[in-house]
Enzyme design. Sequence first.
Site, PDB file in Angstrom:
ATOM      1  N   TYR A  63       0.854  -1.199   0.000  1.00  0.00           N
ATOM      2  CA  TYR A  63       0.000   0.000   0.000  1.00  0.00           C
ATOM      3  C   TYR A  63       0.877   1.232   0.000  1.00  0.00           C
ATOM      4  CZ  TYR A  63      -4.992  -0.264  -0.023  1.00  0.00           C
ATOM      5  OH  TYR A  63      -6.275  -0.364  -0.448  1.00  0.00           O
ATOM      6  N   GLU A  80      -0.490   4.793  -0.598  1.00  0.00           N
ATOM      7  CA  GLU A  80      -1.277   6.001  -0.869  1.00  0.00           C
ATOM      8  C   GLU A  80      -0.404   7.220  -0.677  1.00  0.00           C
ATOM      9  OE1 GLU A  80      -4.651   5.501   1.694  1.00  0.00           O
ATOM     10  OE2 GLU A  80      -5.808   4.465   0.159  1.00  0.00           O
ATOM     11  N   ASP A 106      -5.736  13.781 -25.565  1.00  0.00           N
ATOM     12  CA  ASP A 106      -5.759  12.385 -25.124  1.00  0.00           C
ATOM     13  C   ASP A 106      -4.995  11.570 -26.167  1.00  0.00           C
ATOM     14  OD1 ASP A 106      -6.331   9.760 -24.597  1.00  0.00           O
ATOM     15  OD2 ASP A 106      -8.491  10.049 -24.298  1.00  0.00           O
ATOM     16  N   THR A 143      -2.348   6.233 -22.424  1.00  0.00           N
ATOM     17  CA  THR A 143      -2.298   4.904 -21.845  1.00  0.00           C
ATOM     18  C   THR A 143      -0.869   4.397 -22.023  1.00  0.00           C
ATOM     19  OG1 THR A 143      -2.808   3.711 -23.882  1.00  0.00           O
ATOM     20  CG2 THR A 143      -4.679   4.375 -22.519  1.00  0.00           C
ATOM     21  N   LYS A 193      -0.979   0.692 -25.145  1.00  0.00           N
ATOM     22  CA  LYS A 193      -1.313   0.636 -26.573  1.00  0.00           C
ATOM     23  C   LYS A 193       0.003   0.724 -27.355  1.00  0.00           C
ATOM     24  CE  LYS A 193      -6.021   2.157 -25.667  1.00  0.00           C
ATOM     25  NZ  LYS A 193      -7.091   3.154 -25.895  1.00  0.00           N
ATOM     26  N   ARG A 197      -0.795  -2.442 -18.721  1.00  0.00           N
ATOM     27  CA  ARG A 197      -2.089  -1.782 -18.830  1.00  0.00           C
ATOM     28  C   ARG A 197      -2.200  -0.668 -17.786  1.00  0.00           C
ATOM     29  NH1 ARG A 197      -6.303  -2.960 -21.712  1.00  0.00           N
ATOM     30  NH2 ARG A 197      -4.988  -4.537 -22.647  1.00  0.00           N
TER      31      ARG A 197
HETATM   32  C1  LIG Z   1      -8.141   3.496 -25.125  1.00  0.00           C
HETATM   33  C2  LIG Z   1      -8.512   4.912 -24.935  1.00  0.00           C
HETATM   34  C3  LIG Z   1      -8.806   5.427 -23.666  1.00  0.00           C
HETATM   35  C4  LIG Z   1      -9.054   4.585 -22.445  1.00  0.00           C
HETATM   36  O1  LIG Z   1      -8.145   3.708 -22.053  1.00  0.00           O
HETATM   37  P1  LIG Z   1      -8.538   2.521 -21.016  1.00  0.00           P
HETATM   38  O2  LIG Z   1      -7.196   2.174 -20.462  1.00  0.00           O
HETATM   39  O3  LIG Z   1      -9.170   1.472 -21.844  1.00  0.00           O
HETATM   40  O4  LIG Z   1      -9.440   3.084 -20.002  1.00  0.00           O
HETATM   41  C5  LIG Z   1      -9.038   6.784 -23.535  1.00  0.00           C
HETATM   42  N1  LIG Z   1      -8.992   7.579 -24.598  1.00  0.00           N
HETATM   43  C6  LIG Z   1      -8.744   7.126 -25.845  1.00  0.00           C
HETATM   44  C7  LIG Z   1      -8.726   8.089 -26.977  1.00  0.00           C
HETATM   45  C8  LIG Z   1      -8.509   5.769 -26.052  1.00  0.00           C
HETATM   46  O5  LIG Z   1      -8.298   5.321 -27.285  1.00  0.00           O
END
Ligand SMILES: *Cc1c(COP(=O)(O)O)cnc(C)c1O
Length: 419
Positions: free
Chosen positions: A60, A62, A206, A232, A235, A241
């Site tokens: 933990y 936090e 994003d 993220t 990807k 993840r």
């Molecule tokens: C995949 C994605 C997310 C979210 O990612 P998660 O890890 O699946 O919550 C947010 N924004 C965009 C543009 C994405 O392609």
Amino acid sequence: MNRKCNSIFTEPLADVDNEVADAISREIARQQDNLVMIASENLVSKAVLEAQGSVMTNKYAEGYPGARYYGGCNCVDSVEQLACDRARQIFKAEHVNVQPHSGTSANMAVFLALLKPGDHILGMNLSHGGHLTHGSKVNISGRYYKAFSYEVDESSFLIDLEQVRRKARESAPRLIIAGASAYPRTIDYRGFKEIADEVGALLLVDMAHTAGLVAAGVHPNPIEVADVVTATTHKTFRGPRGGMIFCREKFAAAIDKAVFPGLQGGPLMHIIAAKAVAMLEALRPGYIDYQKSVLANAQVLAETLDAHGFKLMTGGTDTHLVLVDLRNKNISGREAEQLLERVHITVNKNVIPYDPSGANDPSGIRLGTPTLTSRGMGTDQMRSIAGLINETLEKRADSVALDQIRERVAELCRQYPLC
Ligand SMILES: *Cc1c(COP(=O)(O)O)cnc(C)c1O
């Protein structure tokens, strides 16, 4: 000396739980035996898996490095500090938070930090390539905030900044969101920032999909332009993840407070350790070649599909993904996904902008190259695979032909094993 540890620490998974162990072995085989072309997926290294499977999960922590609510945090402090230092170096960022559990959590933290319930937000329409978290009615972003959306142009399928400007003037958003899940082209972040400045909005980029390309310098870095950037790590970036948030120093305290204690409790320290490892991998020389190859593979995949008469949205790609309109092939996205699954090519059905069909059976499929490129495949293999996709759809009624295609897919998978 009798050092006997509790047997729960030593029994292998297969002995403890053969159902889960069996599902994992079947999943290894599935990843091995299929050409995975899901644009949002990738394969992590053994080093990343090892960090992720480590005892850091027991801790933990936090708070943040040096300021935790629990004792015993010196080791986890080291990994979080490494992850942050490396992330700032890679992405040339003033501040980073590596604790978000996912891309969605990262976006929610930004909203919590910068918005009040009811504030206006402007994001890309979900059915035009945007993401659920950019204001969809079924997501908290569309329920707690008043969401407006912009669309792509009806003939070029490109983002039309004049339309974004008009919608921004009309909707007076507090936050504009640029970034997408199914948009194959480079986004003009500076153009978005000008519009945000004109209407007094903040700009969130994003880059969930493109973070790996940005890390390697083969795609524009939005961090130089935007107020806040989310990403993220699983990807194109090719880590565990999870999510992360970059921002200018002036937003750092608000972002950190929004992640914890605003939205999350204890950080996933095993995942943060794995993020640190993935960051180090992104700093190695081979990483740039990998990302260049992801792009080159997507280009060749697009060109070859085009030569086979497939209609590509926007005519091609600048990124790792291709969005295909299947209407001229007389097959729906769902049918194509199922047919390709039968020959062990994994893709996802996807809505296309102005799709006449609904999200359950949309007109398109989305294809991506990160996973195949991680296996070591190059442009020759992309040409073959585009051909196999074409043959699969053309010979959809011929089960002998489909079995032969699956055998050719199996041969490719054997030539490029996962490990
Ligand atoms: C995949 C994605 C997310 C979210 O990612 P998660 O890890 O699946 O919550 C947010 N924004 C965009 C543009 C994405 O392609």
